[in-house]
Design a protein around this motif. Structure first.
Motif, mmCIF file in Angstrom:
data_model
loop_
_atom_site.group_PDB
_atom_site.id
_atom_site.type_symbol
_atom_site.label_atom_id
_atom_site.label_comp_id
_atom_site.label_asym_id
_atom_site.label_seq_id
_atom_site.Cartn_x
_atom_site.Cartn_y
_atom_site.Cartn_z
ATOM 1 N N ASN A 95 0.844 -1.188 0.000
ATOM 2 C CA ASN A 95 0.000 0.000 0.000
ATOM 3 C C ASN A 95 0.883 1.243 0.000
ATOM 4 O O ASN A 95 1.812 1.343 0.810
ATOM 5 C CB ASN A 95 -0.912 -0.012 1.231
ATOM 6 N N PRO A 96 0.641 2.219 -0.881
ATOM 7 C CA PRO A 96 1.534 3.383 -0.965
ATOM 8 C C PRO A 96 1.433 4.315 0.231
ATOM 9 O O PRO A 96 2.364 5.077 0.495
ATOM 10 C CB PRO A 96 1.081 4.082 -2.251
ATOM 11 N N MET A 97 0.336 4.274 0.988
ATOM 12 C CA MET A 97 0.170 5.175 2.125
ATOM 13 C C MET A 97 0.525 4.499 3.440
ATOM 14 O O MET A 97 1.226 5.068 4.275
ATOM 15 C CB MET A 97 -1.273 5.703 2.177
ATOM 16 N N TYR A 98 0.025 3.282 3.642
ATOM 17 C CA TYR A 98 0.291 2.551 4.874
ATOM 18 C C TYR A 98 1.359 1.495 4.570
ATOM 19 O O TYR A 98 1.081 0.484 3.922
ATOM 20 C CB TYR A 98 -0.991 1.904 5.402
ATOM 21 N N LYS A 99 2.587 1.749 5.041
ATOM 22 C CA LYS A 99 3.728 0.921 4.650
ATOM 23 C C LYS A 99 3.711 -0.465 5.284
ATOM 24 O O LYS A 99 4.500 -1.316 4.896
ATOM 25 C CB LYS A 99 5.031 1.635 5.021
ATOM 26 N N ASP A 100 2.844 -0.701 6.270
ATOM 27 C CA ASP A 100 2.774 -2.027 6.881
ATOM 28 C C ASP A 100 1.666 -2.887 6.281
ATOM 29 O O ASP A 100 1.473 -4.021 6.704
ATOM 30 C CB ASP A 100 2.521 -1.896 8.392
ATOM 31 N N LEU A 101 0.933 -2.369 5.298
ATOM 32 C CA LEU A 101 -0.203 -3.074 4.700
ATOM 33 C C LEU A 101 0.136 -3.459 3.264
ATOM 34 O O LEU A 101 0.660 -2.638 2.500
ATOM 35 C CB LEU A 101 -1.440 -2.168 4.733
#
Length: 753
Positions: free
Chosen positions: A344-350
């Motif tokens: 995911n480009p916004m949430y780096k852990d997803l």
């Protein structure tokens, strides 16, 4: 200080009292013979001891069980603190809070313990009300009585009667003491337990208990309504018919002959309507609790992810390792293969993972799962599809939008908050006739409409645009094969079409993209030309599985294939349209800059986001290879077995854009996360770009020694307080580093050009 001598009048009174007591004792000596004279002896002793007590000084008697202590032990102080807290009071009383709608522990606990209570009407003698009652009843004040007794002189007339009265009172007291059988003062003094003669002090304090405060609110009861209705047989019959129709619709399936396994898998994945309680209200709270439990369960892995660095890298310069962290899986997806991975480009852990099957004879349903590093035990979002999902891509600016490519040739767009696809194409609006192998989002057009591209085995590259909740399509280019056209069944000539398997768009020039085919060719295409290719290269002998542009260098790209090789290419300056026939033949026989043989089919390859010379590849025998061209141009720095079981094929690999971890998917539905050791993620050295340092051997040696002592810059281990590197400068350094390596392997003709 010695005691004062008693007054004369007082001594006279004492002599008279003793004489009176002796007379009373002599009058009582005539007793029956059966009685012992113990009481008499006690009285006689009491008289003697009474006189001795008054005349002799007081002596201290040491008990037999008293300890012998020295002066230091006698001076030691022992403190005893008494508190008002009740040790038996419960500390875990929970009461329901109607304000917060939850059970909360009460902070105040009642410490009072009543052992005995008796209501009375006693008054303190010094209070105003007691003084008024005493004055009313004629009782003299205690101060006045003490003053009269302490007087030194008494009237002479009243002296004799007072002595007689005192003698009578003492005689009566002696008789009562004999009858009650109580021992005299001397006997009591002998049996009384003596206290230890220590130097000790007593201190006590009483704490103040806070007053109780009670608050209460009265709420109105919820409104109630009485409902009544009559049910007829026709209504009951209609309800049964509606329920029967729903059951029939759920059982309806498109059965295809020869696909019994497909029917079995679909039976397992059918969604049954549950009539349980609605848990959507507490879904957020349960997710938080689940993450907390998993963080405690996998605490050792979380600590390794955050802080562990392989210490063995200090002793080996040209080798590295991959530390396995979490393994992500889902029960219903164990028999499916991981067909695509995307962070995911916004949430780096997803990250998102698509599931399908690469086997043509074992096609069924598919799944889309979203996993988070904060909760490795269960997926954050789960979507089930009727066809296998072969690829996906998350929108770079709107992370809730996901483009999907299916095995049946259709494409769709999912919203994370909805279970069903928002858009999905059909045969009427441009559906592919073969599986869609890759989709990729692009920048919004001039009218701010979302758009993406797809490539399929039917040879079409299609541009999809979302306009007013509609999915419109436009064919960009068709992958035609060069050579003579084939003949159809009626004698007509039909152009043979290539099968597209992968494509990638340029980072800066978004109109330029590369396409890989099953025939092993790489086509360089443009969005503006729909009739011909800009360039074509015979890259591999078998199908191309992945093609990717270098994230830093604008002319370098990498490919992998089923022919066991990974190759690095450079885009030529001239296009095929500008070349003659001889030059086009040269383009077809163009050689790659680097070729790596991995001894098995290569499923995927990916560039590292922190270096222009680092890339990773996964093979069908369960191994992962990590190369760094800046350190070793021939051998991998890391060759590690990732699959736990034999015959497990690795299908895809993806680097995390922020953290030094990498995720790998296999054909058994598992996604494994691994941490990259420091030797595999070394950053470029800035001082090598400064000519004044490079040309000065002393300065160069100094910086190299300093770099060796500090360990050198490493991705994910930036020093605190250090200013971040300018992205433009970093890109220039990476391009220069890669050009320096490529200059050693380029052909002389290319260097002249």
């Amino acid at each position: 200080m010695p005691p004062k001598a008693a007054p004369k009048s007082k001594q006279g009174d004492l002599s008279r009292r003793r004489a009176t007591r002796i007379k009373a004792q002599k009058g009582k000596t005539s007793r029956p013979a059966g009685k012992s004279g113990k009481d008499g002896d006690d009285m006689t002793d009491m008289g003697d001891t009474d006189g001795d007590d008054w005349m002799n000084t007081k002596t201290l008697v040491k008990p037999d069980d008293q300890l012998d202590l020295n002066d230091q032990e006698l001076k030691e102080e022992f403190t005893r603190i008494l508190t008002a807290n009740n040790p038996h009071a419960p500390q875990n009383i929970v009461r329901y809070s109607f304000k917060e709608r939850q059970y909360k522990q009460t902070s105040h606990v009642d410490q009072l313990a009543i052992h005995f209570a008796l209501d009375g009407n006693m008054l303190h003698k010094e209070s105003d009300e007691a003084k008024r009652q005493m004055a009313k009843l004629g009782i003299p004040d205690s101060g006045e009585v003490a003053g009269s007794e302490g007087g030194e002189t008494t009237p002479a007339a009243g002296g004799a009667p007072a002595e007689g009265e005192e003698g009578k009172d003492e005689a009566k007291e002696g008789e009562q003491r004999e009858e009650a059988g109580t021992p005299g003062p001397g006997t009591a003094a002998k049996g009384e337990k003596l206290t230890n003669q220590f130097n000790y002090s007593e201190r006590a304090s009483q704490t103040y208990n806070n007053p109780y405060r009670e608050r209460g609110t009265a709420t109105e009861p919820p409104p109630r309504a009485t409902f009544a209705s009559n049910v007829t047989q026709w209504e009951i019959a209609d309800a049964y018919h509606e329920d029967f129709e729903k059951q029939e619709k759920s059982k309806e399936k498109k059965t295809i002959p020869g696909r019994k396994e497909e029917e079995k898998t679909r039976k397992k994945l059918t969604i049954t309507e549950t009539q349980g309680d609605d848990i959507s209200r507490i879904s957020k709270a349960t997710k938080i609790v689940e993450r907390m439990v998993n963080q405690n369960t996998y605490d050792d892995i979380a600590q390794d992810f955050k802080y562990y660095e392989d210490p063995s890298d200090e002793y080996r310069d040209n080798e590295g390792t991959m530390l396995p962290l979490w393994r992500f899986s889902y029960e219903k997806a164990k028999k499916l293969a991981v067909t695509s991975l995307c962070w995911n480009p916004m949430y780096k852990d997803l990250f998102a993972a698509s599931y399908g099957s690469y086997d043509f004879m074992k096609q069924g349903s598919g799944m889309i799962l979203f996993f988070s590093l904060k909760n490795p035990s269960f997926a954050e979002y789960i979507y089930e599809t009727d066809s296998g999902v072969m690829c996906l891509d998350v929108h770079p600016e709107h992370p809730y939008m996901v483009a999907i490519g299916f095995y049946d040739g259709s494409v769709g767009v999912y919203n994370v908050q909805k279970k069903e696809p928002v858009h999905r194409c059909t045969a009427k609006n441009g559906k592919h006739t073969d599986p869609v192998w890759q989709v990729r989002w692009q920048k919004d057009d001039l009218e701010n409409n979302h758009n993406f591209y797809s490539v399929s085995s039917d040879g079409r590259i299609v541009h999809w645009t979302i306009i007013k909740n509609e999915l419109l399509f436009e064919d960009v280019i068709t992958l035609t094969l060069p050579g003579a056209a084939g003949e159809g069944p009626d004698g007509t000539k039909v152009n043979t079409v290539g099968c597209g398997t992968a494509f990638d768009f340029h980072r800066k020039n978004d109109y330029l993209f590369l396409v890989g085919t099953e025939e092993g060719k790489i086509h360089q295409c443009s969005k503006a030309y729909s009739s011909q290719f800009l360039d074509t290269v015979d890259a591999h002998n078998m199908a191309v599985y992945k093609v990717r542009w270098n994230p830093f260098h604008p002319r370098i790209y990498i490919t992998c294939s089923a022919d066991w090789t990974v190759k690095i290419w450079e885009v030529s300056s001239k296009t095929t349209a500008d070349k003659s026939e001889t030059s086009s033949v040269e383009a077809q026989t163009k050689k790659p800059l680097f070729t790596f043989d991995l001894n098995n089919s290569v499923g995927d390859v990916a560039w590292a986001p922190y270096s222009s010379t680092v890339f990773a590849a996964v093979t069908a025998d369960g191994k992962m290879f990590v190369y760094d061209l800046n350190i070793n141009k021939y051998e991998p720095l890391c060759e590690q077995m990732v699959a736990q079981k034999k015959k497990t094929k690795l299908t895809h690999v993806e680097f995390n854009p922020k953290d030094p971890i990498i995720i790998v998917g296999d054909d058994r539905g598992n996604v494994t996360s691994l941490k990259i050791s420091p030797n595999l993620r070394k950053m470029p050295k800035p001082y090598l770009e400064d000519p004044s340092i490079v040309n000065n051997p002393i300065k160069l040696l100094y910086y190299e020694l300093l770099d060796k002592c500090e360990g050198g810059p490493v991705f994910g281990m930036e020093k605190k307080g250090a200013p971040p590197m300018d992205p433009k400068q970093k890109e220039d350094n990476e391009i220069a580093k890669l050009d320096k390596i490529l200059s050693m392997v380029r052909e002389p003709n290319e260097d002249k050009k």
